[in-house]
Design an enzyme around this catalytic site. Structure first.
Site, short mmCIF file in Angstrom:
data_model
loop_
_atom_site.label_atom_id
_atom_site.label_comp_id
_atom_site.label_asym_id
_atom_site.label_seq_id
_atom_site.Cartn_x
_atom_site.Cartn_y
_atom_site.Cartn_z
N ARG A 233 0.35 5.34 16.78
CA ARG A 233 0.59 6.77 16.38
C ARG A 233 -0.35 7.89 17.03
NH1 ARG A 233 -2.48 4.96 10.45
NH2 ARG A 233 -4.06 3.74 11.29
N ARG B 289 -8.51 -6.80 13.90
CA ARG B 289 -7.68 -5.91 14.90
C ARG B 289 -8.50 -4.83 15.51
NH1 ARG B 289 -3.74 -7.97 17.00
NH2 ARG B 289 -2.53 -5.91 17.57
N ASP C 194 -10.28 0.97 1.38
CA ASP C 194 -10.15 2.51 1.74
C ASP C 194 -11.33 3.06 1.46
OD1 ASP C 194 -7.38 2.51 2.47
OD2 ASP C 194 -6.61 2.60 0.29
N TYR D 106 -9.80 -4.94 3.69
CA TYR D 106 -9.31 -3.88 4.06
C TYR D 106 -9.38 -2.82 2.99
CZ TYR D 106 -4.85 -1.55 5.79
OH TYR D 106 -4.06 -0.49 6.55
N ARG E 169 0.76 -1.21 0.05
CA ARG E 169 -0.08 -0.02 0.07
C ARG E 169 0.88 1.25 0.07
NH1 ARG E 169 -5.19 -0.12 2.52
NH2 ARG E 169 -4.62 1.59 3.92
N ARG F 256 9.67 5.94 -3.17
CA ARG F 256 9.89 6.89 -4.17
C ARG F 256 11.25 7.31 -4.12
NH1 ARG F 256 5.63 10.30 -2.26
NH2 ARG F 256 3.65 9.27 -3.10
N GLU G 111 -3.53 6.27 19.26
CA GLU G 111 -3.93 5.11 18.75
C GLU G 111 -3.16 3.78 19.03
OE1 GLU G 111 -5.26 5.50 14.67
OE2 GLU G 111 -4.91 3.61 14.59
N1 UDP Z 1 3.78 0.80 7.88
C1 UDP Z 1 5.06 0.60 8.44
N2 UDP Z 1 5.41 1.82 8.98
C2 UDP Z 1 4.73 3.05 9.06
C3 UDP Z 1 3.68 3.28 8.20
C4 UDP Z 1 3.05 1.91 7.89
O1 UDP Z 1 5.61 -0.45 8.47
O2 UDP Z 1 5.05 4.24 9.46
C5 UDP Z 1 3.32 -0.59 7.16
C6 UDP Z 1 2.41 -1.36 8.23
O3 UDP Z 1 2.76 -2.53 7.73
C7 UDP Z 1 1.02 -0.78 8.00
C8 UDP Z 1 0.93 -0.72 6.38
O4 UDP Z 1 2.32 -0.28 6.13
O5 UDP Z 1 0.22 -1.96 8.45
C9 UDP Z 1 0.03 0.21 5.80
O6 UDP Z 1 -0.04 1.47 6.36
P1 UDP Z 1 -1.38 2.57 6.22
O7 UDP Z 1 -0.75 3.59 6.74
O8 UDP Z 1 -1.80 2.31 4.82
O9 UDP Z 1 -2.45 1.77 7.27
P2 UDP Z 1 -3.72 2.50 7.75
O10 UDP Z 1 -3.66 3.90 7.82
O11 UDP Z 1 -4.82 1.89 6.75
O12 UDP Z 1 -4.04 1.88 9.08
#
Ligand code: UDP
Length: 370
Positions: A282, A250, A352, A350, A173, A177, A302
């Site tokens: 986070r 989860r 969006d 999952y 996801r 870059r 969170e």
């Molecule tokens: N991820 C990570 N480090 C980060 C942010 C994301 O390893 O700082 C990985 C982690 O496995 C996570 C996945 O990327 O489950 C998807 O993150 P995303 O931010 O898309 O998750 P959401 O916002 O849907 O919870």
């Protein structure tokens, strides 16, 4: 006898609301019910100190589908927010997603070719093998250094299991870059609805009947006969009283604090805590989604946890075992006459937000043949 409603929609989240709106527009009578005391499902915002607080986790709308973008824009105007989260690893700050800003801070380099060389070198540990799990996928994408500091522990906190036991698509996801671009998404369109997400759902449901604090599964006898068809957007396994076993989810826990007279706590809407040192994944500072200038701020820590019956389900755990069980539930659902399952929980996917709307519009298409 004609029933009072054409559709009973269980769940007033984005999937249910989109479907209800579209069917109402086509002259169908819809009743939307929800067990919570408000509409909007997980995109609901609570107004605290004039700040729209994303009560069930941060939601940033992004899509590459122009039709969907135009579609949501009929309900609200979107601001120019661009998601650029930062990662805090034991006090060190890195830009996300993984890009030249991240690489230059980590390896003290400046050129894309230097970053590519380092990643190429670190990727060698995979010996050219196709990645089979999240750990291998991450190392293949960005190398071991980044995996250790920014992915491993964060992912383990978020998903409650080792990265070797998680499917690789989760990490795909995230963009990687070799430019100095901190935009978390590659999508063409992005923003936060002005006035908050509630505006969208309120408009979507303005011509439908809505009843809140109704637990459908507890009051099925009363409600199921009110309509010709039921759209159920809750958990598919709960609907069947977990008779084939529980699907894994989860759950999330949110700790929200109002910080009086603190106008800017962390300088960014989203800060990921990527080490095990802190339990939360986070911290969200909600005002920054809307460039708020209030004198106070609201932050939310969170936490991610194992789901058990009775908890709120947030993320489906789409591994092989659960996917198989979900398919069995899907089979079972075919025998349920006039009941449709949809949304993140009904589809065990999952999704969006843009994909939720897409799926709801697809269901409208199936129902109406248009
Ligand atoms: N991820 C990570 N480090 C980060 C942010 C994301 O390893 O700082 C990985 C982690 O496995 C996570 C996945 O990327 O489950 C998807 O993150 P995303 O931010 O898309 O998750 P959401 O916002 O849907 O919870």
């Amino acid at each position: 006898m004609r029933k009072k409603y054409d559709y009973l929609i269980v769940g007033a989240g984005l999937f249910g609301a989109t479907f209800a709106h579209e069917m109402t527009k086509r002259g169908k009578k819809c009743l939307v019910i929800d067990r919570r005391s408000h509409i909007g499902g997980n995109i609901y915002c609570e107004n605290i100190k004039g700040i729209h607080v994303h009560k069930y986790g941060a939601h940033i709308f992004h899509t590459s589908n122009k039709e969907i973008w135009n579609y949501v824009n009929q309900f609200a105007e979107f601001n120019h927010y661009v998601n650029s989260p930062i990662a805090n690893y034991k006090g060190e700050i890195y830009n996300l997603p993984f890009n030249m800003n991240t690489f230059s801070k980590l390896w003290n380099i400046s050129k894309p070719s230097e970053a590519q060389e380092i990643i190429e070198e670190q990727r060698k540990e995979l010996k050219g093998k196709e990645p089979e799990n999240l750990e291998e996928q991450a190392i293949s994408l960005v190398g071991r250094d980044i995996y250790q500091k920014l992915i491993k522990e964060y992912t383990e906190k978020q998903w409650g299991r080792d990265c070797t036991e998680l499917p690789s698509f989760i990490i795909k996801r995230l963009p990687v870059r070799f430019t100095y671009n901190n935009n978390y998404f590659n999508d063409r369109y992005q923003g936060i609805p002005m006035g908050g997400y509630n505006v969208i759902i309120e408009k979507m449901l303005s011509d439908c009947d809505v009843e809140l604090e109704v637990d459908y599964l507890k009051e099925k006898d009363k409600y199921q006969d009110l309509a010709d068809k039921v759209l159920y957007t809750g958990m598919i396994d709960e609907y069947f009283d977990y008779k084939l076993g529980t699907l894994e989810y989860r759950t999330l826990k949110f700790e929200t604090e109002v910080l009086e007279d603190v106008s800017n706590y962390q300088g960014n809407a989203v800060v990921n805590y990527t080490s095990h040192d802190v339990d939360y994944t986070r911290i969200i500072e909600h005002k920054h989604f809307e460039f708020g200038e209030q004198k106070d701020t609201v932050i939310t820590k969170e936490y991610s946890g194992d789901w058990k019956v009775g908890d709120e389900a947030y993320y489906p755990v789409n591994d092989d075992v659960n996917t198989k069980l979900f398919k069995e539930y899907q089979e079972l659902s075919k025998s349920e006459e006039n009941v449709i399952f949809g949304g993140r929980l009904g589809h065990y996917k999952y999704y969006d937000m843009d994909k939720v709307i897409e799926a709801a519009l697809e269901l409208v298409h199936q129902e109406t043949g248009e």
